[in-house]
Design a protein around this motif. Sequence first.
Motif, PDB file in Angstrom:
ATOM      1  N   MET A 266       0.817  -1.219   0.000  1.00 39.37           N
ATOM      2  CA  MET A 266       0.000   0.000   0.000  1.00 39.37           C
ATOM      3  C   MET A 266       0.854   1.274   0.000  1.00 39.37           C
ATOM      4  O   MET A 266       0.429   2.312  -0.519  1.00 39.37           O
ATOM      5  N   ILE A 301      -8.003  -6.586   0.312  1.00 36.25           N
ATOM      6  CA  ILE A 301      -6.846  -6.586   1.209  1.00 36.25           C
ATOM      7  C   ILE A 301      -7.341  -6.798   2.642  1.00 36.25           C
ATOM      8  O   ILE A 301      -8.357  -6.245   3.067  1.00 36.25           O
ATOM      9  N   GLY A 302      -6.572  -7.609   3.398  1.00 37.11           N
ATOM     10  CA  GLY A 302      -6.945  -7.914   4.777  1.00 37.11           C
ATOM     11  C   GLY A 302      -7.946  -9.036   4.895  1.00 37.11           C
ATOM     12  O   GLY A 302      -8.448  -9.306   5.991  1.00 37.11           O
ATOM     13  N   SER A 426      -6.696 -10.436  13.317  1.00 35.26           N
ATOM     14  CA  SER A 426      -6.294  -9.101  13.798  1.00 35.26           C
ATOM     15  C   SER A 426      -5.731  -9.160  15.215  1.00 35.26           C
ATOM     16  O   SER A 426      -5.218  -8.160  15.728  1.00 35.26           O
ATOM     17  N   SER A 442      -0.985  -5.122  11.929  1.00 32.92           N
ATOM     18  CA  SER A 442      -1.352  -3.906  11.221  1.00 32.92           C
ATOM     19  C   SER A 442      -0.988  -4.022   9.743  1.00 32.92           C
ATOM     20  O   SER A 442      -1.779  -3.677   8.858  1.00 32.92           O
ATOM     21  N   TYR A 443       0.230  -4.510   9.465  1.00 39.06           N
ATOM     22  CA  TYR A 443       0.647  -4.686   8.075  1.00 39.06           C
ATOM     23  C   TYR A 443      -0.219  -5.734   7.382  1.00 39.06           C
ATOM     24  O   TYR A 443      -0.549  -5.606   6.198  1.00 39.06           O
ATOM     25  N   SER A 445      -3.386  -6.506   7.931  1.00 37.65           N
ATOM     26  CA  SER A 445      -4.724  -6.021   7.577  1.00 37.65           C
ATOM     27  C   SER A 445      -4.697  -4.943   6.504  1.00 37.65           C
ATOM     28  O   SER A 445      -5.689  -4.731   5.814  1.00 37.65           O
ATOM     29  N   GLU A 446      -3.537  -4.269   6.329  1.00 37.37           N
ATOM     30  CA  GLU A 446      -3.475  -3.159   5.380  1.00 37.37           C
ATOM     31  C   GLU A 446      -2.819  -3.517   4.049  1.00 37.37           C
ATOM     32  O   GLU A 446      -2.951  -2.767   3.079  1.00 37.37           O
ATOM     33  N   ASN A 447      -2.156  -4.686   3.969  1.00 34.87           N
ATOM     34  CA  ASN A 447      -1.383  -4.998   2.761  1.00 34.87           C
ATOM     35  C   ASN A 447      -1.595  -6.412   2.215  1.00 34.87           C
ATOM     36  O   ASN A 447      -1.406  -6.632   1.016  1.00 34.87           O
TER      37      ASN A 447
END
Length: 569
Positions: A266, A301-302, A426, A442-443, A445-447
Amino acid sequence: MEPSPSAGPERQGSSLFLLKSFARSLRQFLNQTSLHGLKFVGDSGLSSWERSFFLGSFVTALIITVHLISNIYVKWDSTPVIIGISPQATSILKVPFPAITICNMNQVQRSLVANYREGSNESALLKLLCESDSWESSETDEEFSASNFATNNLKISEFVSNHSQSCERMLLFCRFSAVERNCSQLFQQILTDEGLCCVFNFQPPEYLYKPFADNNRNLTNTDGFESVMWDPESGYPEKLPPKFYPATASGTGITLGFTAVLDAEMGEYYCSSTNGPGFKVYFHNPVEVPKVKEAGLISAIGYETNYRIEMIRAEAVPAIRSISRDGRQCLFKNEKELIFYRIYTRANCENECLAAFLYDTCSCIPFDHPLIYSNASICSMGDTSCVRRAQRASNRPGWAKCRQQCLPSCFDLNYLASGFSFPLASNNFQVANALVESFNKSYLSENIAVINVYFRESVYYGNTKNAYVGLTEFLSNVGGVMGLFMGFSVISLAEILYFLILKPLAELFVWKRSSHVDSEKSLKHNAFGIEQGQSSENPSFWYSKELYPKGVSLRAYENAISTKGLNYQ
């Protein structure tokens, strides 16, 4: 040379004899035929009204028969093919696992284009890639032509290839048939209408495109998998190497299917082909060039997305080859030769039609279309305005006419995917995939996105095209109607042929031959001083003036003369 004076009367006599012979044979046919009712029409023992009744009944039956036969013919002609379910199940082990094309919606990497200044050729191309929807109106066409786009000679294909995310960075983990594999050995990069993508289980260019057919490149990858020729009609060759691709599935379910972990990066997003981040996934057979932009499925994504695959197989029996193309509405692979592609499919044919149309309109071919002419150039930025205008539906009548010639393949293979998603973990707990578990939440769920592709059933039933009413069925239907209403059969046809054609002609032939023999006899009579008029006193002599003469042989004539005491000396 003037015709003989006797030629006219002789021809008239032959016609009269043939007519009388036909009338006699017709009466005999009516008395002996197996057709219903006609025997009573020819029965002289019945009264006139009785014979008329049976004649009217026969004519009525004949009219009904002709009407029903015409209905049968219309059905045969208008519906020559019927599509049914194949009676035999086919194992998924005999067909390729679907080719999978994965595209990141990010068109270019931010770090690779951040240094291009506004107003440069590169920034103009970026504007085209990232604002493609804004170039669909006629107003922006004028702005486009007025800008420096028209003089921009950058190749879109080269720019996309050099500035998009590579397959090595997108694909972090791959597993196929329960075996973890190196993603770079499974996937190859391919330029599509969605940009630079990665494709798995796809045929190499040498088997797909004619310009590459003579390449001597080694088609065995580093894992030892050898490429083999496959197409929907012929299938796999009889002898297969231990490891080959396009590969087949090992079984059903997620474990024996295909799994991939994808990284969207991202932080490198510059512009998306849609309204958000993610991946497009397209499933197709190994000989079909992917068109991802319109038909690709979204993988968010995620999330982990499961794609359950069902087979859609089109087949045809060899008997329908005798039916016209327009009648069966499909083509066998050797019935239409394409310019660029080695294997005929409807999609490949339509791609060539569009490429030819764009070349005729703009004198170039876009990078995501087949290069059907060896001397054709690939469209650059300066040609984009023309290509955009030509691709509008209102400007495509020429392309539509070409597409009408692109009938579906009689043998085809498609894949129908049913997708459902659920979010990745998560919280900190153990998960099935060690690589997924190692990521920062965090990575993750975002990438990160995970896809699983698998077959639901171990067998499938294809859709088979067969002749709706074959020649045998057509003759059976016609014969049944004619037998029901008229008692007609093949023997009845033989009766008509014999009594009304062969018998009168045979009698005419015998009559003419006997007339020739009688002429020779007459000359011999006169040679021995016998008057021709004496024949009327001798009932044993037959002449051609009778209605049905049989003639007389020379030996019988000599015996008759010797009996009367005539001496040949």
